[in-house]
Design a protein around this motif. Structure first.
Motif, short mmCIF file in Angstrom:
data_model
loop_
_atom_site.label_atom_id
_atom_site.label_comp_id
_atom_site.label_asym_id
_atom_site.label_seq_id
_atom_site.Cartn_x
_atom_site.Cartn_y
_atom_site.Cartn_z
N LEU A 147 -30.26 -80.17 -49.09
CA LEU A 147 -30.95 -81.45 -48.95
C LEU A 147 -32.41 -81.26 -48.55
N ASN A 148 -32.66 -80.33 -47.65
CA ASN A 148 -34.03 -80.03 -47.24
C ASN A 148 -34.87 -79.60 -48.45
N THR A 149 -34.31 -78.74 -49.27
CA THR A 149 -35.03 -78.28 -50.46
C THR A 149 -35.31 -79.45 -51.40
N CYS A 150 -34.33 -80.33 -51.56
CA CYS A 150 -34.54 -81.51 -52.41
C CYS A 150 -35.67 -82.38 -51.88
N ILE A 151 -35.67 -82.61 -50.59
CA ILE A 151 -36.72 -83.43 -49.98
C ILE A 151 -38.09 -82.77 -50.19
N GLU A 152 -38.16 -81.46 -49.98
CA GLU A 152 -39.43 -80.76 -50.18
C GLU A 152 -39.91 -80.86 -51.62
N LYS A 153 -39.01 -80.69 -52.58
CA LYS A 153 -39.40 -80.74 -54.00
C LYS A 153 -39.85 -82.14 -54.39
N ILE A 154 -39.16 -83.16 -53.90
CA ILE A 154 -39.56 -84.54 -54.19
C ILE A 154 -40.94 -84.81 -53.60
N CYS A 155 -41.16 -84.38 -52.37
CA CYS A 155 -42.46 -84.57 -51.73
C CYS A 155 -43.57 -83.88 -52.52
N ASP A 156 -43.29 -82.69 -53.05
CA ASP A 156 -44.29 -81.96 -53.83
C ASP A 156 -44.65 -82.69 -55.12
N VAL A 171 -44.31 -86.11 -55.53
CA VAL A 171 -44.94 -87.37 -55.14
C VAL A 171 -46.38 -87.15 -54.67
N GLN A 172 -46.60 -86.08 -53.91
CA GLN A 172 -47.94 -85.82 -53.36
C GLN A 172 -48.20 -84.31 -53.40
N PRO A 173 -48.78 -83.82 -54.52
CA PRO A 173 -49.03 -82.39 -54.63
C PRO A 173 -50.11 -81.88 -53.66
N GLU A 174 -51.02 -82.74 -53.27
CA GLU A 174 -52.08 -82.36 -52.34
C GLU A 174 -51.56 -82.47 -50.90
N TYR A 175 -52.23 -81.77 -49.99
CA TYR A 175 -51.82 -81.84 -48.58
C TYR A 175 -51.94 -83.27 -48.08
N ASP A 176 -50.90 -83.70 -47.38
CA ASP A 176 -50.88 -85.03 -46.78
C ASP A 176 -50.10 -84.90 -45.47
N VAL A 177 -50.69 -85.32 -44.38
CA VAL A 177 -50.04 -85.17 -43.08
C VAL A 177 -48.70 -85.90 -43.06
N ARG A 178 -48.58 -87.02 -43.78
CA ARG A 178 -47.31 -87.76 -43.81
C ARG A 178 -46.22 -86.95 -44.51
N ILE A 179 -46.59 -86.26 -45.59
CA ILE A 179 -45.64 -85.40 -46.29
C ILE A 179 -45.25 -84.22 -45.40
N LYS A 180 -46.22 -83.69 -44.67
CA LYS A 180 -45.92 -82.58 -43.75
C LYS A 180 -44.88 -83.01 -42.72
N ILE A 181 -45.03 -84.21 -42.18
CA ILE A 181 -44.07 -84.71 -41.19
C ILE A 181 -42.68 -84.83 -41.82
N ILE A 182 -42.60 -85.37 -43.03
CA ILE A 182 -41.32 -85.51 -43.73
C ILE A 182 -40.66 -84.15 -43.92
N LYS A 183 -41.44 -83.19 -44.39
CA LYS A 183 -40.91 -81.84 -44.61
C LYS A 183 -40.48 -81.19 -43.30
N ASP A 184 -41.27 -81.35 -42.26
CA ASP A 184 -40.95 -80.75 -40.97
C ASP A 184 -39.67 -81.36 -40.38
N VAL A 185 -39.52 -82.66 -40.52
CA VAL A 185 -38.31 -83.32 -40.00
C VAL A 185 -37.08 -82.86 -40.78
N ALA A 186 -37.21 -82.75 -42.11
CA ALA A 186 -36.09 -82.27 -42.92
C ALA A 186 -35.72 -80.84 -42.53
N ALA A 187 -36.72 -79.99 -42.34
CA ALA A 187 -36.46 -78.61 -41.90
C ALA A 187 -35.83 -78.61 -40.51
N GLY A 188 -36.24 -79.53 -39.67
CA GLY A 188 -35.67 -79.64 -38.33
C GLY A 188 -34.18 -79.93 -38.36
N SER A 189 -33.73 -80.69 -39.34
CA SER A 189 -32.30 -80.99 -39.43
C SER A 189 -31.50 -79.71 -39.70
N VAL A 190 -32.03 -78.85 -40.55
CA VAL A 190 -31.37 -77.57 -40.82
C VAL A 190 -31.37 -76.73 -39.55
#
Length: 117
Positions: free
Chosen positions: A67-76, A78-97
């Motif tokens: 699921l974390n990988t799916c979230i990361e790929k979807i974020c990439d 939706v927003q290929p450029e760096y975005d602090v909001r995407i970073k938070i989403i990815k970090d939270v997903a990684a935190g669940s693992v």
């Protein structure tokens, strides 16, 4: 939209698992932990109930990694450029693992010592 035949659904799932083995290092590491635990379960003759708990938490870690990988790929996408909001989403997903991996380690520390010592 029609649902694909059952065998196609299984084939799609298998392709996803093959992909994650090829491209996600963390999944491979976590899978090796599962294999190690399966070995230890048989080596120490862990009770069926405790073995079930160990296997369950190992698969929970693997599932969260998927699921974390799916979230990361979807974020990439939706927003290929760096975005602090995407970073938070990815970090939270990684935190669940990470949290589930900690839980798995704690469960191992609660179960294995009585078989080792």
């Amino acid at each position: 939209m029609r649902k694909p035949p059952l065998q196609r659904s299984f084939a799609n799932a298998a392709r996803g698992i093959v992909w994650i083995f090829r491209y996600e290092r963390n999944f491979l590491i976590e899978f090796l932990a599962l294999l190690s635990n399966i070995f230890l379960i048989f080596y120490f003759q862990v009770s069926p109930a405790e073995a079930a708990i160990i296997i369950l938490v190992c698969f929970a870690v693997l599932s969260l990694e998927l699921l974390n990988t799916c979230i990361e790929k979807i974020c990439d996408v939706v927003q290929p450029e760096y975005d602090v909001r995407i970073k938070i989403i990815k970090d939270v997903a990684a935190g669940s693992v990470f949290l589930m991996a900690i839980a798995a380690i704690i469960i191992g520390l609660l179960i294995y010592p009585k078989y080792v010592f």
